[in-house]
Design an enzyme around this catalytic site. Structure first.
Site, PDB file in Angstrom:
ATOM      1  N   TYR A 101       0.841  -1.199   0.000  1.00  0.00           N
ATOM      2  CA  TYR A 101       0.000   0.000   0.000  1.00  0.00           C
ATOM      3  C   TYR A 101       0.873   1.245   0.000  1.00  0.00           C
ATOM      4  O   TYR A 101       1.906   1.292   0.682  1.00  0.00           O
ATOM      5  CB  TYR A 101      -0.889   0.044   1.247  1.00  0.00           C
ATOM      6  CG  TYR A 101      -2.037  -0.931   1.225  1.00  0.00           C
ATOM      7  CD1 TYR A 101      -3.228  -0.619   0.581  1.00  0.00           C
ATOM      8  CD2 TYR A 101      -1.949  -2.163   1.863  1.00  0.00           C
ATOM      9  CE1 TYR A 101      -4.298  -1.505   0.566  1.00  0.00           C
ATOM     10  CE2 TYR A 101      -3.004  -3.064   1.846  1.00  0.00           C
ATOM     11  CZ  TYR A 101      -4.175  -2.720   1.196  1.00  0.00           C
ATOM     12  OH  TYR A 101      -5.220  -3.599   1.174  1.00  0.00           O
ATOM     13  N   TYR A 140      -0.184  -9.887   0.136  1.00  0.00           N
ATOM     14  CA  TYR A 140       0.835  -9.322   1.033  1.00  0.00           C
ATOM     15  C   TYR A 140       0.830 -10.051   2.378  1.00  0.00           C
ATOM     16  O   TYR A 140      -0.198 -10.564   2.815  1.00  0.00           O
ATOM     17  CB  TYR A 140       0.647  -7.817   1.215  1.00  0.00           C
ATOM     18  CG  TYR A 140      -0.691  -7.354   1.752  1.00  0.00           C
ATOM     19  CD1 TYR A 140      -0.984  -7.405   3.115  1.00  0.00           C
ATOM     20  CD2 TYR A 140      -1.654  -6.822   0.902  1.00  0.00           C
ATOM     21  CE1 TYR A 140      -2.202  -6.950   3.608  1.00  0.00           C
ATOM     22  CE2 TYR A 140      -2.879  -6.373   1.376  1.00  0.00           C
ATOM     23  CZ  TYR A 140      -3.143  -6.438   2.735  1.00  0.00           C
ATOM     24  OH  TYR A 140      -4.349  -6.000   3.203  1.00  0.00           O
ATOM     25  N   ARG A 150      -2.417 -12.171   3.089  1.00  0.00           N
ATOM     26  CA  ARG A 150      -3.764 -11.868   2.613  1.00  0.00           C
ATOM     27  C   ARG A 150      -3.899 -12.250   1.147  1.00  0.00           C
ATOM     28  O   ARG A 150      -2.997 -12.009   0.342  1.00  0.00           O
ATOM     29  CB  ARG A 150      -4.061 -10.353   2.696  1.00  0.00           C
ATOM     30  CG  ARG A 150      -4.181  -9.695   4.042  1.00  0.00           C
ATOM     31  CD  ARG A 150      -5.326 -10.085   4.929  1.00  0.00           C
ATOM     32  NE  ARG A 150      -6.529 -10.639   4.355  1.00  0.00           N
ATOM     33  CZ  ARG A 150      -7.577  -9.934   3.888  1.00  0.00           C
ATOM     34  NH1 ARG A 150      -7.571  -8.640   3.918  1.00  0.00           N
ATOM     35  NH2 ARG A 150      -8.643 -10.551   3.419  1.00  0.00           N
ATOM     36  N   HIS A 153      -6.842  -8.672  -3.019  1.00  0.00           N
ATOM     37  CA  HIS A 153      -8.180  -8.119  -2.754  1.00  0.00           C
ATOM     38  C   HIS A 153      -8.219  -6.625  -3.011  1.00  0.00           C
ATOM     39  O   HIS A 153      -7.191  -5.940  -3.001  1.00  0.00           O
ATOM     40  CB  HIS A 153      -8.610  -8.409  -1.309  1.00  0.00           C
ATOM     41  CG  HIS A 153      -7.722  -7.771  -0.278  1.00  0.00           C
ATOM     42  ND1 HIS A 153      -6.526  -8.325   0.116  1.00  0.00           N
ATOM     43  CD2 HIS A 153      -7.828  -6.602   0.408  1.00  0.00           C
ATOM     44  CE1 HIS A 153      -5.946  -7.540   1.010  1.00  0.00           C
ATOM     45  NE2 HIS A 153      -6.704  -6.488   1.204  1.00  0.00           N
ATOM     46  N   HIS A 155     -10.475  -3.247  -1.566  1.00  0.00           N
ATOM     47  CA  HIS A 155     -11.422  -2.758  -0.564  1.00  0.00           C
ATOM     48  C   HIS A 155     -12.445  -1.843  -1.233  1.00  0.00           C
ATOM     49  O   HIS A 155     -12.083  -1.022  -2.088  1.00  0.00           O
ATOM     50  CB  HIS A 155     -10.694  -1.967   0.517  1.00  0.00           C
ATOM     51  CG  HIS A 155      -9.720  -2.770   1.319  1.00  0.00           C
ATOM     52  ND1 HIS A 155     -10.059  -3.402   2.494  1.00  0.00           N
ATOM     53  CD2 HIS A 155      -8.415  -3.062   1.115  1.00  0.00           C
ATOM     54  CE1 HIS A 155      -8.994  -4.026   2.988  1.00  0.00           C
ATOM     55  NE2 HIS A 155      -7.984  -3.839   2.163  1.00  0.00           N
TER      56      HIS A 155
HETATM   57 FE   LIG Z   1      -6.072  -4.824   2.366  1.00  0.00          FE
END
Ligand SMILES: [Fe+2]
Length: 230
Positions: A101, A140, A150, A153, A155
């Site tokens: 991110y 990640y 994870r 995906h 959000h």
């Molecule tokens: Fe996330």
């Protein structure tokens, strides 16, 4: 928003011990009951100009194209009866193709992409449709448990017509082997509802020779409702 009648076992509980941070943040006391409508006051609406041309293209902010697999994500926002939710703010945020991110809180050992910030917004049209151009996010690692990663995906935030109507969910990708072991995906109690968080490959909604197409409808109520609060 419109009809929000939602089946039992659709949304994850506040406390799901396998999802470690839910242990600390979940309420210890019973929730307070408020009279219906107390907080559900309309407005503020999305100001004119808040969504600008190009805000739905996450690949267009840099000096060149971001790294990764380019994709077009389209879908509809629908109520329990399949009616479109029109002119509604849809926002997304996601990791870059390397699974990082663009946020100071993410310091894990994967590269930032100067051409990808990972956030976009749009308004649904009169048919409840939305469209984003982006790249497929990477998986990640996270510190929920040893060797935890994870699944890939994106959000979603759905703003509704009043601040307390805001809804969130996560969209996943078909065939991801990390889904089976992801505590967040599996915190949705109804196993039949979980695949409703997974998008569908849809080549013809992509851009030929440029971007893969995926579709993801979000249904706010009824028997086919999308899990929310994730
Ligand atoms: Fe996330």
């Amino acid at each position: 928003m419109n009809d929000m009648t939602r089946p039992d076992a659709l949304d994850p509980p506040y406390l799901y011990p396998g999802y470690k941070s839910s242990v600390l943040r979940s309420p210890r006391e019973p929730l307070l009951e408020l009279p219906p409508g107390t907080l559900d006051v309309p407005g503020p609406t999305v100001p004119r100009g808040f969504v600008r041309n190009g805000d739905n293209d996450l690949t267009g902010h840099g000096k060149s194209a971001p790294l990764g697999e380019k994709m077009v994500l389209t879908g509809r926002l629908l109520d329990a009866d399949g009616r479109p939710i029109r002119r509604s703010l849809v926002e997304i945020w996601q990791a870059n193709a390397s699974g990082r991110y663009a946020h100071p809180g993410d310091q894990h050992d994967a590269p930032l992409d100067p051409n990808f910030l990972g956030k976009g917004r749009t308004l649904t049209d009169d048919e409840g449709r939305y469209r984003f151009v982006t790249v497929k996010p990477g998986a990640y690692p996270w510190r929920n448990h040893p060797y935890a990663w994870r699944p890939q995906h994106i959000h979603f935030s759905l703003f509704g017509n009043a601040p307390v109507q805001r809804l969130i969910t996560q969209m996943y990708f078909p065939g991801d082997p990390l889904l089976a072991i992801d505590p967040i995906y599996n915190s949705v109690p109804d196993g039949e509802a979980r695949p409703r968080m997974v998008c569908t490959l849809s080549l013809e909604t992509g851009i030929e020779e440029v971007a893969l197409g995926y579709t993801f409808d979000i249904v706010l109520g009824g028997a086919k409702a999308t899990p929310l609060g994730i």
